[in-house]
Design a protein around this motif. Sequence first.
Motif, short mmCIF file in Angstrom:
data_model
loop_
_atom_site.label_atom_id
_atom_site.label_comp_id
_atom_site.label_asym_id
_atom_site.label_seq_id
_atom_site.Cartn_x
_atom_site.Cartn_y
_atom_site.Cartn_z
N CYS A 168 9.95 -17.76 -40.45
CA CYS A 168 8.80 -16.30 -39.58
C CYS A 168 8.09 -16.18 -40.58
N SER A 169 8.04 -15.91 -41.91
CA SER A 169 7.20 -15.75 -43.06
C SER A 169 6.23 -16.77 -43.55
N PHE A 170 6.59 -18.03 -43.18
CA PHE A 170 5.69 -19.23 -43.33
C PHE A 170 5.87 -20.34 -42.83
N GLY A 171 5.89 -20.17 -41.44
CA GLY A 171 5.95 -20.76 -40.38
C GLY A 171 5.64 -20.57 -39.06
N PHE A 172 6.15 -19.41 -38.28
CA PHE A 172 5.35 -18.35 -37.27
C PHE A 172 4.29 -17.51 -37.49
N ALA A 173 4.64 -17.07 -38.90
CA ALA A 173 2.85 -15.94 -38.43
C ALA A 173 2.21 -16.90 -39.12
N PRO A 174 1.92 -18.01 -40.19
CA PRO A 174 0.59 -19.22 -40.03
C PRO A 174 -0.02 -19.82 -39.06
N ALA A 175 0.86 -19.80 -38.17
CA ALA A 175 0.79 -20.84 -36.59
C ALA A 175 0.36 -19.89 -35.94
N ILE A 176 0.82 -18.54 -35.78
CA ILE A 176 0.14 -17.45 -34.88
C ILE A 176 -1.24 -16.82 -35.80
N PHE A 177 -1.13 -16.83 -36.28
CA PHE A 177 -2.98 -16.66 -36.89
C PHE A 177 -3.70 -17.67 -37.18
N ALA A 178 -3.46 -19.06 -37.24
CA ALA A 178 -3.93 -20.26 -37.30
C ALA A 178 -4.76 -20.09 -35.40
N TYR A 179 -3.89 -19.96 -34.00
CA TYR A 179 -3.96 -19.47 -33.04
C TYR A 179 -5.02 -18.49 -32.64
N CYS A 180 -4.77 -17.34 -32.91
CA CYS A 180 -5.35 -16.63 -32.19
C CYS A 180 -7.26 -16.78 -33.41
N PHE A 181 -6.96 -17.53 -34.26
CA PHE A 181 -8.70 -17.25 -34.72
C PHE A 181 -8.61 -18.54 -34.20
N GLY A 182 -8.83 -19.56 -33.44
CA GLY A 182 -9.33 -20.88 -32.39
C GLY A 182 -8.73 -21.55 -32.59
N LEU A 183 -7.52 -22.03 -33.03
CA LEU A 183 -7.26 -23.33 -32.84
C LEU A 183 -6.44 -23.43 -31.82
N LYS A 184 -6.82 -23.50 -30.72
CA LYS A 184 -5.87 -23.48 -29.37
C LYS A 184 -6.59 -24.95 -28.10
N ASP A 185 -7.15 -25.31 -29.32
CA ASP A 185 -6.74 -26.78 -28.41
C ASP A 185 -6.02 -27.45 -28.39
N LEU A 186 -5.91 -29.16 -27.67
CA LEU A 186 -4.42 -29.18 -27.93
C LEU A 186 -4.21 -30.22 -28.59
N LEU A 187 -5.14 -30.56 -29.71
CA LEU A 187 -4.68 -31.38 -30.90
C LEU A 187 -4.33 -30.40 -32.08
N SER A 188 -5.69 -28.98 -31.69
CA SER A 188 -4.65 -28.05 -32.74
C SER A 188 -3.44 -27.82 -32.76
N ILE A 189 -3.05 -27.17 -30.70
CA ILE A 189 -1.48 -26.76 -30.88
C ILE A 189 -0.32 -27.32 -31.15
N ALA A 190 -1.09 -29.27 -31.44
CA ALA A 190 0.11 -30.14 -31.40
C ALA A 190 0.58 -29.68 -32.87
N VAL A 191 -0.65 -29.84 -34.06
CA VAL A 191 -0.33 -30.03 -35.04
C VAL A 191 0.01 -28.51 -35.95
N LEU A 192 -0.56 -27.62 -34.71
CA LEU A 192 0.96 -25.87 -34.89
C LEU A 192 1.99 -26.43 -34.18
N ILE A 193 2.32 -27.27 -33.57
CA ILE A 193 3.87 -26.79 -33.51
C ILE A 193 4.37 -28.44 -34.61
N PHE A 194 4.08 -29.31 -35.35
CA PHE A 194 4.47 -30.04 -35.93
C PHE A 194 4.46 -29.11 -37.51
#
Length: 211
Positions: free
Chosen positions: A79-105
Amino acid sequence: MFSPIIRQIDLANSLTLTGLVLSLISVFLAVNGHYNEAVICMMYAGIIDLFDGLVAKKISRTELQSEVGKQLDSIVDVCSFGFAPAIFAYCFGLKDLLSIAVLIFYLATNALRLAYFNTTGLMNEGSEQYYTGLPVTYAALFIPLAFTARFALPDETMKFILDGVYLLLALAMIGNFKMLKLRGVWYGIFALGAIALTAVYGWVSTVGIYF
């Protein structure tokens, strides 16, 4: 009488839960655009993760409290080092398909690495212990460090940098290399580093100036 579940909350497990709360606060802050404060909470969740294990070794606990602590630590880590950082990045603007793929990975490798570690544990060589790959906790160090580049770079550029940081972290977490388990004086170094970064982020947030 307290529930047997509640009785597992000793000092070490309380610290672990505190890290989880800090990660949730980090998400709340990121959702509302308070990114500097969000990475500070992320960073201290990492510091707590370093110290809860140390506390667990120093206090008297039942066998059940110890076993619950191991499971709790792993759940909180994802939760702390997987989900929370991924949500942080998404909120900051990593919302394009490539960025979402990176966050899923990134999230998938985070969970996979934790499951692998829970199964195999540390490697012992003489008096030293080693991890296989990068521990997930290090995300709470490298992401706040990388995010300081925002003080000098526009947000659009920062998005590309974060894409790279998250991808490298994900690859490092599943990497086939040995990493020494740090202990002793390193706990103090990480704590002082967190205080120094907090001062930097706090000053920038107060002054409101980006270089």
